[in-house]
Design a protein around this motif. Structure first.
Motif, PDB file in Angstrom:
ATOM      1  N   THR A 130       0.883  -1.254   0.154  1.00 49.74           N
ATOM      2  CA  THR A 130       0.197   0.101   0.093  1.00 49.74           C
ATOM      3  C   THR A 130       0.815   1.232  -0.045  1.00 49.74           C
ATOM      4  N   LEU A 137      -3.558   6.776  -3.178  1.00 49.89           N
ATOM      5  CA  LEU A 137      -4.512   6.476  -1.889  1.00 49.89           C
ATOM      6  C   LEU A 137      -4.634   7.576  -1.189  1.00 49.89           C
ATOM      7  N   ARG A 169     -11.060  -1.863   2.867  1.00 48.67           N
ATOM      8  CA  ARG A 169     -11.238  -0.858   2.570  1.00 48.67           C
ATOM      9  C   ARG A 169      -9.839  -0.325   1.461  1.00 48.67           C
ATOM     10  N   GLU A 173      -9.523   0.440  -2.547  1.00 47.44           N
ATOM     11  CA  GLU A 173      -8.955   1.586  -2.855  1.00 47.44           C
ATOM     12  C   GLU A 173      -7.965   1.221  -4.049  1.00 47.44           C
ATOM     13  N   SER A 176      -9.506   0.509  -7.200  1.00 45.92           N
ATOM     14  CA  SER A 176     -10.554   1.414  -7.736  1.00 45.92           C
ATOM     15  C   SER A 176      -9.609   2.174  -8.529  1.00 45.92           C
ATOM     16  N   ARG A 178      -8.881   5.010  -9.135  1.00 41.35           N
ATOM     17  CA  ARG A 178      -7.941   5.992  -8.711  1.00 41.35           C
ATOM     18  C   ARG A 178      -6.444   5.303  -8.713  1.00 41.35           C
ATOM     19  N   THR A 179      -6.363   4.053  -8.388  1.00 37.40           N
ATOM     20  CA  THR A 179      -5.194   3.323  -8.683  1.00 37.40           C
ATOM     21  C   THR A 179      -4.885   2.629  -9.801  1.00 37.40           C
TER      22      THR A 179
END
Length: 778
Positions: A130, A137, A169, A173, A176, A178-179
């Motif tokens: 992560t 993120l 979560r 993320e 999604s 966004r990544t």
């Protein structure tokens, strides 16, 4: 009655290649309209399969769903219906919308199905991944707080609801938009791979302004047999798995292949040859990768945490893949090698059992886990070690393998060739050689060893230092003793009609040695003639060192043997010649000695130091060499001088008067005697003496008849016995300096025409003093 809603899915990413797309394997070939129709048709087909009517569908417009915008009908159903991996939208009784599986797609299944961490080490790996994508993120620190609490030293590991919520979560993320980024054929591709003892993984990404943006994740767990691979083989398997998994994205495209195993960058380098001792598994992996256009890049382990996390928390594979097929192929090859040597004692079970008991092989198994260089050569499959495709045989079974290889008594080379296909151990070649040489049946059937390279004799320093002798015959009723000089190739041949003995051989050699002298060394074969006590005594007495060749190896005395063959060939070609054998041998020797050898010089020139004249030299005009005499002092006469010449008649020496008519060389002269005016005689200066007596004038009466008892006279009536007639118009032109070689000395020539008087230069005559008249003055 179940309630359904009809809508169509449109992606926030605004094109087909978005991460939410269930059809991302061929996005570049579809348009939006085709995709919408495909999704709609699939929903309608599935709806009709339930037996329901499409009229019972309810339309929803612009329902806000995270990641989706519902603007047109699509089919949803109670219970979680999936079509093409698109998330099922479930309609509750209160008519609220619930997304049960967000982005449950094959391309992110490795992330969605990742098992929850069960230890601090696993949490560190997950948080490391992560952190790797932390720039995509938001609020990452807040989200990961419950998980980071588990890493405290004084805290007990307890997976709470807060940890589960944070874990889910974070996965949502990471999966999604966004990544993730949609696949774009125009952007550069990067494929990161890694392997662990339990799994392998790959992450496909785009490089945008130096930033790595993921497209999809993939991982799978290792089978029990794959878990026995060396770390090098597992890393190579991860590369093959990732390339095969993302085949539709990579084939035909140039991409960078990242690995944290440095030896693989050399093995799979796009411009390097595969090392010759590479294992069979790596060879097949390299063959598979050769179809792709890639560039190998080394990436250290700390920078490869994204792929490392997926490899240590893999998901179960649902279907077979290309890497598994390659492994099955390698296993078939290995088992085939074992089956080729299998007997009642030798089989895979016995080899596996003895491998565990063999200290040397267990040491190799331990080293290949940690030594990548060693893992290049060895492969571990089902507990059996392989080097390439060859089974590494435990020490206790090696003798049985050797007996199996030598079952039909094949030779050393064939045994080695067969062994190099199936078995291996350190020193196997020496063991094969020892077994074959110690086999008694093979030793009895062995052929002659290969001939050694011909070693020429050292050239002697001088002629006749070393000679080679041999006998030829019986041939055409004769025996021939051939003697060859090693340096000049001068040949001598002696003939005998009876079988030669040591005595006759010594006689013929003595005759030859009387001309040429004794040699230092004499080379011969082991015939009884040459090894008898009599012959050895003769050689010892004459100071000749006798060298005998090895029995049955005539090539050592090749110089004599070759000339034996040449002599027989010449005599066979001259068999129809009626000449005696001695004449034939003499003619053969003469022609041989005058014929040039390979060095363009004849044996005669090598031995005698001069050219031997033959019949062919008569084709050239004869040239006389001048006799150069220095400080030569002798009496000299001139043409016309009056002399007394010695005259030989009936054993009496007389001196007769005459005149010099010609000078021949330095010491010879032609003299016309007064008594024979039509003929001349040749005399040496020692047979002449100067005189001042003038010639007498004599007249003859033609009417007087000679008495009957008078001896014959010349046409002028004069007696002649020692008269030689040299007409001037028949005399050949000779060099006056070569008078000694003239052929006029003993050949009288009669002339029918009188000699023409020679003209003399008028003028005052200067003469030397009388005491110098018999000498030449300057």
């Amino acid at each position: 009655m179940e309630m359904f809603v009809l809508a169509i899915i449109v992606f926030i990413a605004a094109h087909i290649g978005s991460p939410s797309s269930g059809i991302s394997r061929f996005p570049e070939k579809l348009t939006k309209e085709l995709y919408v129709n495909l999704i709609t048709d699939a929903f309608e087909t599935r709806w009709k399969a339930f037996g329901a009517s499409t009229e019972n569908l309810r339309t929803m417009h612009n329902v806000a769903i995270p990641g989706l915008i519902l603007t047109k009908p699509t089919i949803v159903a109670r219970g979680g219906l999936e079509v093409l991996g698109v998330p099922v939208v479930h309609l509750r009784d209160d008519r609220s919308v619930e997304i049960k599986f967000l982005a449950f797609l094959e391309k992110v299944r490795a992330l969605v199905d990742m098992p929850r961490p069960s230890s601090q080490e696993e949490i560190r790996r997950f948080l490391g991944m992560t952190t790797y994508y932390s720039r995509f993120l938001p609020n990452l620190s807040s989200i990961t707080y419950p998980l980071r609490q588990l890493l405290r030293k004084d805290s007990k590991f307890y997976w709470s609801a807060a940890c589960e919520s944070a874990f889910i979560r974070l996965k949502n993320e990471l999966s999604s938009d966004r990544t993730l980024i949609p696949y774009d054929p125009s952007m550069p591709l990067l494929l990161a791979c890694d392997a662990s003892p339990v799994g392998i993984s790959g992450v496909l990404s785009h490089m945008i302004n130096g930033v790595e943006k993921p497209i999809a994740f993939a991982s799978r767990s290792l089978t029990p047999s794959e878990q026995n691979y060396s770390q090098l083989d597992r890393e190579a398997l991860a590369i093959v798995f990732a390339v095969d998994h993302f085949f539709n994205y990579l084939y035909g495209r140039h991409f960078k292949l990242c690995t944290d195993n440095k030896p693989l960058t050399r093995i799979f380098h796009q411009h390097s040859k595969i090392p010759p001792m590479t294992s069979s598994r790596l060879l097949r992996y390299a063959t598979f990768l050769s179809a792709f256009d890639y560039e190998v890049v080394f990436k250290d382990g700390e920078s490869n945490v994204n792929a490392d996390c997926f490899s240590r928390a893999p998901v179960n594979q649902r279907s077979s893949s290309g890497d598994i097929s390659i492994n099955d192929e390698v296993q078939d090859v290995c088992m085939n090698s074992i089956n080729q040597i299998s007997t009642e004692i030798l089989n895979s079970d016995s080899i596996r059992k003895e491998t565990v008991a063999d200290v040397e092989l267990m040491d190799i198994k331990a080293k290949i886990e940690t030594d990548p260089e060693l893992a290049l050569e060895y492969t571990l499959d089902n507990g059996i070690l392989f080097k390439g495709q060859r089974v590494i045989v435990p020490k206790i079974l090696r003798n049985a393998v050797l007996q199996e290889l030598h079952r039909t008594h094949i030779g050393i080379s064939k045994m080695k060739q067969l062994a190099r296909r199936y078995v291996y151990w350190k020193g196997i070649d020496n063991d094969i050689e020892h077994l074959s040489r110690s086999c008694e049946p093979c030793a009895k059937m062995k052929s002659s060893p290969p001939k050694a390279q011909v070693h020429p004799w050292d050239e002697p320093q001088n002629n006749w230092d070393r000679i080679h002798i041999d006998y030829a015959g019986p041939f055409q009723g004769f025996w021939f003793l051939i003697v060859m000089d090693s340096k000049s190739r001068w040949a001598e041949i002696k003939i005998c009609r009876t079988a030669p003995t040591s005595t006759s051989t010594i006689e013929m050699l003595s005759e030859i040695f009387s001309v040429h002298g004794y040699p230092y060394v004499m080379v011969s074969d082991n015939a009884s003639i040459f090894v008898s006590d009599q012959f050895q005594t003769f050689c010892s007495a004459k100071g000749i060192f006798q060298k005998l060749i090895a029995p049955g190896h005539p090539a050592t005395n090749g110089l004599a043997e070759r000339n034996v063959y040449t002599l027989k060939s010449r005599l066979k070609a001259m068999s129809e010649d009626p000449a005696p054998m001695q004449s034939k041998i003499r003619e053969i020797l003469f022609r041989y000695r005058m014929t040039p050898l390979a060095n363009n010089s004849t044996p005669a020139e090598n031995y005698l130091g001069r050219k031997v004249r033959c019949e062919l030299d008569a084709l050239r005009p004869l040239k006389h060499s001048k006799n150069l005499v220095y400080d030569f002092h002798a009496r000299q006469l001139s043409v016309g001088d009056r002399v007394q010449a010695r005259y030989f008649q009936r054993n009496s020496n007389l001196w007769k008067f005459g005149s010099v008519v010609r000078k021949l060389g330095r010491l010879h002269y032609l003299i016309r005697l007064d008594e024979q005016p039509n003929g001349v005689v040749k005399r040496h200066i020692n047979q002449l003496r100067r005189t001042d007596v003038n010639r007498k004038s004599v007249t003859f009466n033609d009417n007087v008849e000679a008495p009957d008892n008078h001896p014959p006279t010349t046409p002028q009536g004069r007696l002649y016995e020692d008269v030689e007639f040299y007409p001037t118009h028949h005399q050949p032109q000779r060099n006056p300096d070569n008078g000694d070689n003239s052929s006029l000395q003993n050949q009288p020539v009669v002339s029918n025409q009188p000699l023409q008087p020679e003209l003399r230069r008028s003028g005052r005559v200067r003469s030397a003093p009388n005491y110098l008249r018999d000498y030449v003055t300057s």
